[in-house]
Design an enzyme around this catalytic site. Structure first.
Site, PDB file in Angstrom:
ATOM      1  CB  SER A 147      10.883 -47.609  15.691  1.00 55.39           C
ATOM      2  OG  SER A 147      10.117 -47.996  14.577  1.00 55.39           O
ATOM      3  CE  LYS A 190      12.071 -47.030  11.785  1.00 51.83           C
ATOM      4  NZ  LYS A 190      13.254 -47.891  11.541  1.00 51.83           N
ATOM      5  CG  LEU A 191       6.192 -40.738  12.546  1.00 58.89           C
ATOM      6  CD1 LEU A 191       5.267 -39.692  11.889  1.00 58.89           C
ATOM      7  CD2 LEU A 191       5.711 -41.055  13.964  1.00 58.89           C
ATOM      8  CE  LYS A 192       8.739 -49.828  11.495  1.00 55.69           C
ATOM      9  NZ  LYS A 192       9.845 -50.293  10.646  1.00 55.69           N
ATOM     10  CG  ASP A 238      11.264 -48.125   8.188  1.00 54.36           C
ATOM     11  OD1 ASP A 238      11.265 -48.419   6.971  1.00 54.36           O
ATOM     12  OD2 ASP A 238      11.728 -48.873   9.070  1.00 54.36           O
ATOM     13  CG  ASN A 269       9.380 -51.748   7.379  1.00 53.78           C
ATOM     14  OD1 ASN A 269       8.913 -51.027   8.260  1.00 53.78           O
ATOM     15  ND2 ASN A 269      10.523 -52.387   7.530  1.00 53.78           N
ATOM     16  CD  GLU A 312      14.618 -47.414   8.390  1.00 54.28           C
ATOM     17  OE1 GLU A 312      14.390 -46.483   9.189  1.00 54.28           O
ATOM     18  OE2 GLU A 312      14.777 -48.586   8.761  1.00 54.28           O
ATOM     19  CG  ASP A 321      16.192 -51.628   7.353  1.00 54.64           C
ATOM     20  OD1 ASP A 321      16.942 -52.613   7.394  1.00 54.64           O
ATOM     21  OD2 ASP A 321      15.237 -51.497   8.163  1.00 54.64           O
ATOM     22  CE  LYS A 326      16.558 -52.722  11.082  1.00 52.33           C
ATOM     23  NZ  LYS A 326      15.315 -53.127  10.410  1.00 52.33           N
ATOM     24  N   GLY A 384      17.020 -51.324  14.422  1.00 54.83           N
ATOM     25  CA  GLY A 384      16.620 -52.212  15.515  1.00 54.83           C
ATOM     26  C   GLY A 384      15.750 -53.345  15.023  1.00 54.83           C
TER      27      GLY A 384
HETATM   28  O1  SMG Z   1      13.985 -52.255  17.460  1.00 53.47           O
HETATM   29  O2  SMG Z   1      13.001 -50.404  18.008  1.00 53.47           O
HETATM   30  C1  SMG Z   1      13.164 -51.354  17.271  1.00 53.47           C
HETATM   31  C2  SMG Z   1      12.320 -51.405  16.030  1.00 53.47           C
HETATM   32  C3  SMG Z   1      12.896 -50.597  14.952  1.00 53.47           C
HETATM   33  O3  SMG Z   1      11.357 -50.070  13.258  1.00 53.47           O
HETATM   34  C4  SMG Z   1      12.186 -50.828  13.651  1.00 53.47           C
HETATM   35  N1  SMG Z   1      12.561 -51.907  12.958  1.00 53.47           N
HETATM   36  O4  SMG Z   1      12.392 -51.839   9.414  1.00 53.47           O
HETATM   37  O5  SMG Z   1      13.590 -50.726  10.752  1.00 53.47           O
HETATM   38  C5  SMG Z   1      12.721 -51.560  10.561  1.00 53.47           C
HETATM   39  C6  SMG Z   1      11.989 -52.232  11.686  1.00 53.47           C
HETATM   40  C7  SMG Z   1      11.972 -53.707  11.509  1.00 53.47           C
HETATM   41  C8  SMG Z   1      11.315 -54.398  12.601  1.00 53.47           C
HETATM   42  S1  SMG Z   1      10.709 -55.923  12.195  1.00 53.47           S
HETATM   43  C9  SMG Z   1       9.307 -55.995  13.172  1.00 53.47           C
HETATM   44 MG    MG Z   2      13.528 -50.194   8.554  1.00 55.94          MG
END
Ligand code: SMG
Ligand code: MG
Length: 370
Positions: free
Chosen positions: A135, A161-163, A188, A190, A213, A238, A262, A290
């Protein structure tokens, strides 16, 4: 079985690089580590919660409070026959899933060790390696993004995965897609967009993404069901899927095409497996998300991801992607030939805790004894 002692620790571990999402930026983690003792066995768990209540309503301090005041005493009073007994005992406390998860994980480790079986075997895992990706947080510009992705590909990761967020969505995705036309790519958000952004989000359609996501609110299913009809990219939930009930509602409302599981978010492995099973029965794939877990939490992630309906690569990268030094002596390393992690076969979760280093990074402790 009666639990004889539960010890909680707050630890601080800095990341190898800052991690930025659509809503916040993190420099490290402050999870709560659980040590549980019974029948001469020492078991471990982790509540992989954020320092601040930005991903979910919970944060380190709420986990600490709820575990000390309610969850740990409730567990100490209960005769446990199997790890699945923990979830109904803790159900009296509403929500607080990250708080519940660390204790529930430790119980699974305890029972697996006692049975002399690996956690993956106890859970019904079917794979000896689980496919994983990486990610990638929001970067300062496109050049930095392309360099970061390139470095992860060099390390052997085969899914990225790109934020994304408004102003950092279409162009970064296009740039990565143009640089690597065949890469397994997903994004993703969020929870940063609104239903009114549907047309904008449809601009991601040409990039052949595995999924988008959680584009809409963290507690929404209703608008996601509407959005799903207006975009072609498969929609993944998610944050919204906090329990098996929410998973069933999302499936019945056709609010998503795929679910990110998760175990911290849903309160543990028992309900994670329920979500896995009901998605499987509905013909919907799941994948493992994750929470930048330490080596303890990661061992639970890898075991869970060995179940059959985890079909897309997980956000479960090798420990070194997160921490220069982790609290385990046997970190996961990436199998470069197939972008997988190997599922542990030792009894319990398989993590060998580095107790000396754990002591060094612990800044608060609490314990309860029978
Ligand atoms: O654990 O590699 C990892 C991070 C994966 O992007 C990731 N998690 O929304 O999926 C999600 C985010 C939440 C992380 S909270 C900082
Ligand atoms: Mg997510």
């Amino acid at each position: 079985m009666r639990i004889e002692r539960i010890e909680l620790r707050k630890i601080h571990l800095p990341y190898v690089a800052p991690f930025e999402t659509s809503g916040w930026r993190e420099l490290g983690r402050v999870p709560v580590i659980v040590r549980m003792e019974a029948d001469g066995i020492v078991a471990w768990g982790e509540s992989p919660v954020g320092t601040d209540p930005f991903y979910s309503e919970e944060c380190t301090e709420t986990v600490w409070l709820i575990q000390k005041e309610y969850l740990a005493p409730m567990l100490m009073e209960t005769e446990l026959e199997r790890p699945e007994d923990v979830t109904p005992v803790l159900a009296k406390v509403r929500g607080n899933h990250f708080a519940k998860s660390g204790l529930e994980f430790a119980a699974w480790d305890l029972f697996s060790q006692r049975a002399g079986r690996s956690l993956a075997d106890m859970l019904g895992g079917v794979r000896d390696r689980v496919p994983v990706g990486v990610s990638v947080g929001i970067q300062k510009d496109i050049d930095a993004l392309l360099q970061t992705v390139s470095d992860y590909l060099d390390a052997g990761y085969r899914r990225v995965k790109l934020k994304i967020k408004p102003g950092w969505d279409i162009e970064p995705t296009r740039a990565v897609r143009e640089a690597w036309p065949d890469l397994k790519l997903q994004v993703d958000a969020n929870s940063i967009y609104h239903l009114e952004d549907a047309e904008h989000l449809a601009k991601l359609d040409p990039f052949d993404l595995l999924l988008i996501e959680q584009p809409l609110a963290h507690n929404d299913i209703f608008d996601h069901a509407k959005l799903k009809r207006r975009i072609n990219t498969p929609l993944c939930l998610d944050e919204s899927i906090v329990s098996p009930e929410y998973a069933r509602w999302a499936i019945e409302m056709e609010a998503c095409d795929i679910i990110n599981i998760k175990p911290g978010r849903v309160g543990g492995l028992t309900d994670s497996r329920r979500i896995h099973d009901l998605a499987q029965a509905a013909g919907m794939p799941v994948w493992h998300g994750g929470m930048l877990e330490t080596g303890i939490g990661r061992a639970f992630n890898v075991a869970l991801a060995s179940l059959p309906n985890f079909v897309l690569p997980g956000d479960i990268s090798a420990n070194a992607r997160y921490y220069a030094r982790d609290i385990v002596l046997n970190p996961f390393t990436l199998n470069r030939e197939d972008s997988t992690l190997t599922v542990p076969t030792a009894p319990g979760n398989g993590a060998q805790v580095d107790e000396d280093f754990l002591d060094q990074v612990t800044f608060e402790r609490w314990e309860i004894r029978a």
